[in-house]
Design a protein around this motif. Structure first.
Motif, PDB file in Angstrom:
ATOM      1  N   ILE A 208       0.819  -1.202   0.000  1.00 41.60           N
ATOM      2  CA  ILE A 208       0.000   0.000   0.000  1.00 41.60           C
ATOM      3  C   ILE A 208       0.857   1.258   0.000  1.00 41.60           C
ATOM      4  O   ILE A 208       1.827   1.377   0.756  1.00 41.60           O
ATOM      5  N   ALA A 209       0.487   2.172  -0.868  1.00 45.04           N
ATOM      6  CA  ALA A 209       1.145   3.481  -0.927  1.00 45.04           C
ATOM      7  C   ALA A 209       0.065   4.546  -0.863  1.00 45.04           C
ATOM      8  O   ALA A 209      -1.091   4.284  -1.209  1.00 45.04           O
ATOM      9  N   VAL A 210       0.424   5.728  -0.410  1.00 42.40           N
ATOM     10  CA  VAL A 210      -0.556   6.825  -0.425  1.00 42.40           C
ATOM     11  C   VAL A 210      -0.049   8.078  -1.122  1.00 42.40           C
ATOM     12  O   VAL A 210      -0.834   8.902  -1.557  1.00 42.40           O
ATOM     13  N   LEU A 211       1.260   8.233  -1.220  1.00 40.23           N
ATOM     14  CA  LEU A 211       1.744   9.491  -1.797  1.00 40.23           C
ATOM     15  C   LEU A 211       1.998   9.411  -3.303  1.00 40.23           C
ATOM     16  O   LEU A 211       1.527  10.221  -4.060  1.00 40.23           O
TER      17      LEU A 211
ATOM     18  N   TYR B 220      -5.158   5.943  -3.545  1.00 36.12           N
ATOM     19  CA  TYR B 220      -5.912   6.996  -4.231  1.00 36.12           C
ATOM     20  C   TYR B 220      -5.975   6.795  -5.744  1.00 36.12           C
ATOM     21  O   TYR B 220      -6.593   7.579  -6.439  1.00 36.12           O
TER      22      TYR B 220
ATOM     23  N   ILE C 255       5.404   3.870   3.904  1.00 34.01           N
ATOM     24  CA  ILE C 255       4.928   5.074   3.228  1.00 34.01           C
ATOM     25  C   ILE C 255       6.033   6.131   3.168  1.00 34.01           C
ATOM     26  O   ILE C 255       6.172   6.846   2.188  1.00 34.01           O
TER      27      ILE C 255
ATOM     28  N   HIS D 167      -4.496  14.629   4.089  1.00 34.50           N
ATOM     29  CA  HIS D 167      -3.054  14.874   3.929  1.00 34.50           C
ATOM     30  C   HIS D 167      -2.717  15.290   2.515  1.00 34.50           C
ATOM     31  O   HIS D 167      -3.515  15.131   1.594  1.00 34.50           O
ATOM     32  N   PHE D 168      -1.500  15.807   2.346  1.00 36.49           N
ATOM     33  CA  PHE D 168      -1.014  16.180   1.015  1.00 36.49           C
ATOM     34  C   PHE D 168      -0.843  14.903   0.198  1.00 36.49           C
ATOM     35  O   PHE D 168      -0.669  13.819   0.753  1.00 36.49           O
ATOM     36  N   HIS D 169      -0.823  15.064  -1.104  1.00 34.39           N
ATOM     37  CA  HIS D 169      -0.579  13.899  -1.954  1.00 34.39           C
ATOM     38  C   HIS D 169       0.817  13.884  -2.530  1.00 34.39           C
ATOM     39  O   HIS D 169       1.214  12.944  -3.198  1.00 34.39           O
ATOM     40  N   GLU D 170       1.538  14.955  -2.273  1.00 32.23           N
ATOM     41  CA  GLU D 170       2.939  14.953  -2.668  1.00 32.23           C
ATOM     42  C   GLU D 170       3.778  15.523  -1.549  1.00 32.23           C
ATOM     43  O   GLU D 170       3.348  16.423  -0.832  1.00 32.23           O
TER      44      GLU D 170
END
Ligand SMILES: [Fe+2]
Lengths: 270, 319
Positions: A54-57, A144, B86, B198-201
């Protein structure tokens, strides 16, 4: 040419750690058949996407040349640990990062000692390629990203491999229906937890076997929602992206439960 | 019956950025600092914890997610290198910790007696999650107090928020009983962020604080409203609003640690001490303390917590 072979497989540790449990045999046997098919397709690399990474950024891509260790699953720790030894095609992985970035999807590689490798990736690589013959390119499941973005990433990854003159196999690691048993069960009595889920799974498997792309397009979203499919079935989107979108049929090598959830080993016709 | 007790509870969020900003020897990546107000908040919390002299720290983390029941670390000594999946660029931390297995077993047993599915984690090769490790480092970097680590059952996500939090209420009560019966002097750590938009970058320099701000103004306002209620000790009102807060601010308290901690403390209508608030990659984080010794609810001047604090009173409001 798109991919030389394509598989959707479950990432539950149960099938790897207790392969002799009768309800889990069909999946394990399915993996054995899929492993033979993978070996026969002789890929230069395997493009693998696991719902459990899982990643979110960003879109993350594994770029460490070799990953070794023993992983204990956070749920099934009492079944023991899973050793892994994974090789990565770092040239292709880095090229994928750049190509996906160029397409406007923020993308990064990760190259860290002890980076947590997810259970799904380990299960799939151990059972599909027990001798570790084929290097991987691994992409994370960014929470996302929707199915379209996931498809696009796989499409770009396949094109990038082609540009490097590499034949690739594609693997999507994840489950089918998501209703699970939330209490301990007698594992020899494991089954799909909800009858409606079982019906849904079988219906989708039939459509895949027959290659009914149009009907799949119409039904996949409902299936994902109503049967609580693992991560919205994005692992299927990954495969579709790599094989050009259309489904030309599939062989279901195995179907069965994973503590109530649905699992299947599927080989796509190309 | 040994008379153990909970001496304090802390809201102790786990952004790995705080460890990264501090540059402890255990963490591989090095920073130029960053997130100072939150790290100073933890400094005050550390001092307070030091004075409390607990036997054990219990931490509930949203990043050990279990599907079959609530799990408890059950191996005496655990060590390894924890890399945040993450933020691997910020958190690669070498840890060693001691588990209070006897208390963990008691918690597990009490939870089972109350009808929860509960089990012990006995695998010595288990990878402790980064949420647990970050919270523990931030509150006690010396690692000299044994811990109990508790997983987050995914019930608030798999079922409904209310059903999930009901389970956390039960788990909190079980935890309290176990602490009392084992005679421990215990501190509870709820490892939760508040607003989680939260921010996405990530900025190129993650610690560039000119880039740090709340991701969502509505989320920020929610955080301020909840913190203000907590500062006033309006616990009942906080729990009445909690499901709405979770929905509208995407609050990480959904995973249950906050409810678990308050249930264990008996939902005291006690003003919480805000050590500090700050955003991390846009999310809202508060370090807060409920010191039951100072409040006369534990320690030498112990008195039983207010019966009105029982969550049953709020259960109706939550549905
Ligand atoms: Fe978190």
């Amino acid at each position: 040419m798109t991919a030389v072979s394509a598989f959707l497989v479950p990432g539950s540790p149960l099938h790897l750690l207790r392969p002799d449990n009768p309800p889990w045999r069909p999946i394990v046997a399915g993996f054995e058949r899929a492993a033979r098919a993978l070996a026969m397709s002789r890929p230069d690399a395997v493009l693998l996407y696991s719902t459990q990474w899982i990643a979110v950024l960003d879109a993350l891509w594994q770029a460490r040349p070799r990953l070794t260790g023993a992983h204990v699953d956070e749920n099934w720790h009492d079944y023991g640990d899973m050793a892994f030894d994974i090789r990565v095609d770092t040239d292709l992985a880095e090229a994928c990062v750049n190509a996906v970035k160029a397409a406007g999807i923020s993308s990064k590689s990760v190259d860290y000692d002890q980076f947590p490798i997810d259970s799904g990736t380990i299960v799939a690589t151990r059972l599909l390629d027990p001798d570790g013959r084929f290097p991987l390119v691994m992409a994370a499941n960014n929470l996302y990203h929707d199915a379209a973005t996931t498809m696009r990433m796989a499409e770009i990854a396949t094109a990038t491999a082609r540009a490097q003159n590499k034949k690739v196999a594609v693997v999507g690691v994840g489950g089918l229906s998501g209703t699970v048993f939330r209490e301990p069960i007698a594992i020899e009595e494991d089954r799909i937890a909800a009858e409606e889920d079982d019906t849904w799974n079988r219906r989708i498997l039939r459509l895949l076997e027959k290659g009914e792309t149009g009907r799949l397009d119409a039904e996949v979203e409902n299936y994902a929602r109503e049967a609580r499919v693992d991560m919205g079935f994005k692992h299927f989107a990954w495969i579709r992206g790599a094989i050009g979108g259309r489904i030309f049929g599939a062989r279901v090598h195995g179907y069965g439960p994973a503590h109530g959830a649905g699992a299947a080993v599927i080989e796509f016709r190309l | 019956m040994a008379n153990g007790e909970i001496v304090a509870g802390f809201l102790a969020p786990h952004p790995p950025h705080l460890v990264y900003g501090e540059n402890p020897p255990q963490n591989e990546p090095k920073s130029e600092g960053g997130w100072e107000p939150l790290r100073w908040a933890y400094e005050r919390a550390r001092k307070s914890l030091d004075e409390l002299q607990p036997d054990v720290l219990l931490v509930h983390s949203p990043h050990w997610i279990t599907q079959v029941g609530h799990h408890f670390l059950g191996v005496r000594h655990l060590s390894g290198k924890s890399v945040d999946p993450i933020f691997p660029n910020l958190f690669r931390y070498t840890f060693e910790l001691e588990v209070d297995v006897e208390l963990a077993e008691a918690c597990c047993e009490k939870a089972a007696q109350r009808g929860l599915t509960a089990m012990m984690m006995r695998n010595p090769k288990f990878r402790v999650d980064y949420g647990t490790i970050t919270t523990l480092h931030m509150i006690r970097p010396q690692w000299d107090i044994p811990i109990v680590g508790i997983s987050a059952n995914n019930s608030p996500y798999y079922l409904t928020t209310e059903e999930g939090l009901d389970e956390m209420d039960t788990l909190g009560k079980a935890t309290r009983e176990a602490i009392e019966e084992t005679g421990r002097r215990a501190v509870l750590l709820a490892s939760n962020t508040l607003c989680h938009w939260h921010f996405h970058e990530e900025p190129d320099t993650p610690e560039d604080m000119s880039r740090e701000h709340p991701q969502s103004y509505d989320g920020y306002k929610w955080d301020m409203r909840m913190i203000e209620l907590l500062r006033q000790g309006k616990t009942a009102e906080v729990f009445r609003l909690l499901p709405q807060f979770i929905d509208e601010a995407f609050a990480e308290v959904k995973s249950g640690a906050f409810t678990w901690m308050f249930a264990a403390m008996g939902y005291p209508e006690l003003p919480g001490e805000l050590h500090g608030y700050g955003t991390v990659i846009g999310t809202g984080n508060a370090v807060m303390e409920w010191n039951l010794v100072k409040a006369g609810l534990a320690g030498a001047a112990a008195a039983p917590p207010s019966a009105a604090g029982d969550r049953a009173a709020y259960a109706g409001a939550m549905r």
